[in-house]
Motif scaffolding. Structure first.
Motif, short mmCIF file in Angstrom:
data_model
loop_
_atom_site.label_atom_id
_atom_site.label_comp_id
_atom_site.label_asym_id
_atom_site.label_seq_id
_atom_site.Cartn_x
_atom_site.Cartn_y
_atom_site.Cartn_z
N UNK A 52 -11.19 -8.73 -43.59
CA UNK A 52 -10.16 -8.21 -44.22
C UNK A 52 -9.78 -6.87 -43.99
N UNK A 53 -10.66 -6.45 -43.24
CA UNK A 53 -10.18 -4.80 -42.71
C UNK A 53 -9.47 -4.75 -41.31
N UNK A 54 -9.04 -6.33 -40.74
CA UNK A 54 -8.50 -6.12 -39.68
C UNK A 54 -9.33 -6.25 -38.39
N UNK A 88 -0.54 -2.00 -35.81
CA UNK A 88 -1.81 -2.27 -36.44
C UNK A 88 -1.60 -1.95 -38.13
N UNK A 89 -0.75 -1.10 -38.69
CA UNK A 89 -0.56 -0.94 -39.88
C UNK A 89 0.22 -2.35 -40.47
N UNK A 90 1.36 -2.89 -39.93
CA UNK A 90 1.88 -3.99 -40.06
C UNK A 90 1.09 -5.14 -40.29
N UNK A 91 0.16 -5.67 -39.24
CA UNK A 91 -0.71 -6.53 -39.13
C UNK A 91 -1.76 -6.68 -40.35
N UNK A 92 -2.05 -5.20 -40.59
CA UNK A 92 -3.35 -5.45 -41.55
C UNK A 92 -2.47 -5.56 -42.89
N UNK A 93 -1.34 -4.97 -43.14
CA UNK A 93 -0.55 -5.65 -44.25
C UNK A 93 -0.52 -7.10 -44.34
N UNK A 101 -2.46 -14.58 -51.52
CA UNK A 101 -2.03 -15.74 -51.69
C UNK A 101 -2.52 -17.01 -50.97
N UNK A 102 -2.54 -18.09 -51.63
CA UNK A 102 -2.98 -19.47 -50.99
C UNK A 102 -2.09 -19.99 -50.08
N UNK A 103 -0.76 -19.32 -49.89
CA UNK A 103 0.19 -19.89 -48.95
C UNK A 103 -0.14 -19.37 -47.48
N UNK A 104 0.26 -20.25 -46.59
CA UNK A 104 0.21 -19.84 -45.14
C UNK A 104 1.45 -19.04 -44.79
N UNK A 105 1.03 -17.97 -44.57
CA UNK A 105 2.39 -16.96 -43.85
C UNK A 105 2.46 -17.08 -42.41
N UNK A 106 3.89 -16.91 -42.28
CA UNK A 106 4.28 -17.57 -40.91
C UNK A 106 5.36 -16.12 -40.28
N UNK A 107 5.04 -15.87 -39.32
CA UNK A 107 5.83 -14.51 -38.51
C UNK A 107 6.20 -14.96 -37.20
N UNK A 108 7.15 -14.54 -36.90
CA UNK A 108 7.69 -14.35 -35.55
C UNK A 108 7.87 -12.88 -35.05
N UNK A 109 7.27 -12.59 -33.92
CA UNK A 109 6.94 -11.23 -33.22
C UNK A 109 7.07 -11.06 -32.10
N UNK A 110 7.84 -9.86 -31.44
CA UNK A 110 7.84 -9.34 -30.26
C UNK A 110 6.85 -8.38 -29.94
#
Length: 338
Positions: A52-54, A88-93, A101-110
């Motif tokens: 949970x701390x990344x 790193x701050x963004x990924x930890x967020x 949440x119980x949902x799967x979170x989806x992201x597109x990243x460069x």
């Protein structure tokens, strides 16, 4: 002891314990862990597990390869060891959102990698043990650099559009945005759906998408307003088979009229692999959590990656207290270290 020499001994008491169920559980666990390991390594996707701390709990070989290393190089490292602070701050967020949440979170990243920059489609989901407690976050990443480059090329050059559309191996369709009628479709679309070009042009996407007509129109409206351009649907083929698809839709102008241009990717096999991974992971987790025997997972350097609740109970240590520590100095008396 010789009974003839010690008349006070009347006999010997033997105490037997049936350990059949325990041995069966251990065998099931071994088999399940091996199946899960094979799925984990052969999924064709980058897979990592984080605290949970990344902090990295484990990487498969593909995830490690993205970072120019091997899995053992990254265990115990945090996002802040691997990426610039802003990223790193963004990924930890994202991890914190996945936890909430119980949902799967989806992201597109460069993403800036050691060798070069790449585009990734990543899913974040929390891992819960049989007692409902959080034990980590799973991140599955797919390299979509080639697809993103193709999309960028389409945006940059309208002159190349027709050739890219007709000859592209990806499924592409052009839709009338209010009715969903298929205005144009490439050869890959005909091959995928099983209708020839003329038959496809007589159809509406409403007949293909398994959602209700109202739901499909609502999603098309989001794409037209550029509120959303990535969607996950199920599409029906000409033979009645249902396939899982990812759809990227953007509004375009063709001869002064608005249309939706959609690129469709069949992700059925990937979805099945993810589901198989989830089922094997959940089964393995359940066995580990309920086994009344010591289970200790180590990396190649002998550092602790995981202990089960039974070992926590008899040792007095928690998982958080021993994570990343040397197992010998943690659990064995000093006299046994040699």
């Amino acid at each position: 002891v010789n009974r003839m020499k010690d008349p006070s001994i009347n006999g010997v008491l033997l105490n037997y314990h049936d350990i059949t169920k325990r041995k069966q559980a251990e065998e099931w666990l071994k088999t399940s862990e091996e199946k899960y390991r094979l799925l984990h390594e052969n999924a064709g996707l980058g897979i990592g597990y984080f605290s949970s701390e990344g902090v990295v709990l484990s990487f498969n070989s593909i995830a490690a390869k993205y970072m120019n290393g091997v899995p053992e190089d990254f265990v115990g490292k945090s996002f802040f060891d691997l990426y610039p602070k802003e990223l790193a701050d963004s990924y930890l967020g994202r991890i914190q959102r996945a936890i909430s949440t119980d949902e799967i979170n989806i992201y597109e990243d460069f993403v800036p990698l050691p060798s070069k920059e790449k585009w990734f489609l990543s899913t974040y989901s929390k891992i819960i043990n049989s007692e409902g407690n959080l034990i980590g976050i799973q991140i599955i990443s797919q390299d979509i650099t080639e697809r993103k480059q193709a999309e960028e090329n389409l945006r940059r050059s309208e002159k190349k559009f027709r050739s890219l559309f007709e000859n592209n191996k990806a499924v592409m369709v052009q839709l009338e945005p209010t009715t969903g009628k298929i205005i144009e479709a490439n050869e890959a679309a005909s091959s995928f759906y099983g209708w020839n070009h003329e038959e496809l042009l007589e159809k509406s996407i409403l007949e293909i998408n398994t959602l209700s007509n109202a739901e499909v129109k609502e999603e098309m409206n989001k794409a037209m307003l550029e509120q959303q351009n990535y969607f996950q649907f199920q599409h029906r083929l000409s033979n009645g088979m249902i396939r899982d698809v990812e759809v990227y839709s953007v509004p375009i102008q063709d001869k002064g009229k608005p249309f939706l241009y959609s690129i469709i990717h069949d992700v059925t096999d990937r979805k099945r692999m993810e589901e198989a991974l989830r089922e094997e992971r959940d089964f393995s987790t359940s066995l580990v959590d309920t086994a009344q025997t010591i289970i200790l997972v180590l990396d190649t350097e002998g550092r602790i990656m995981r202990i089960n609740p039974y070992l926590e109970e008899i040792s007095g240590y928690t998982m958080e207290e021993v994570l990343g520590k040397d197992w010998v100095s943690t659990f064995l008396p000093d006299s046994d270290h040699e």
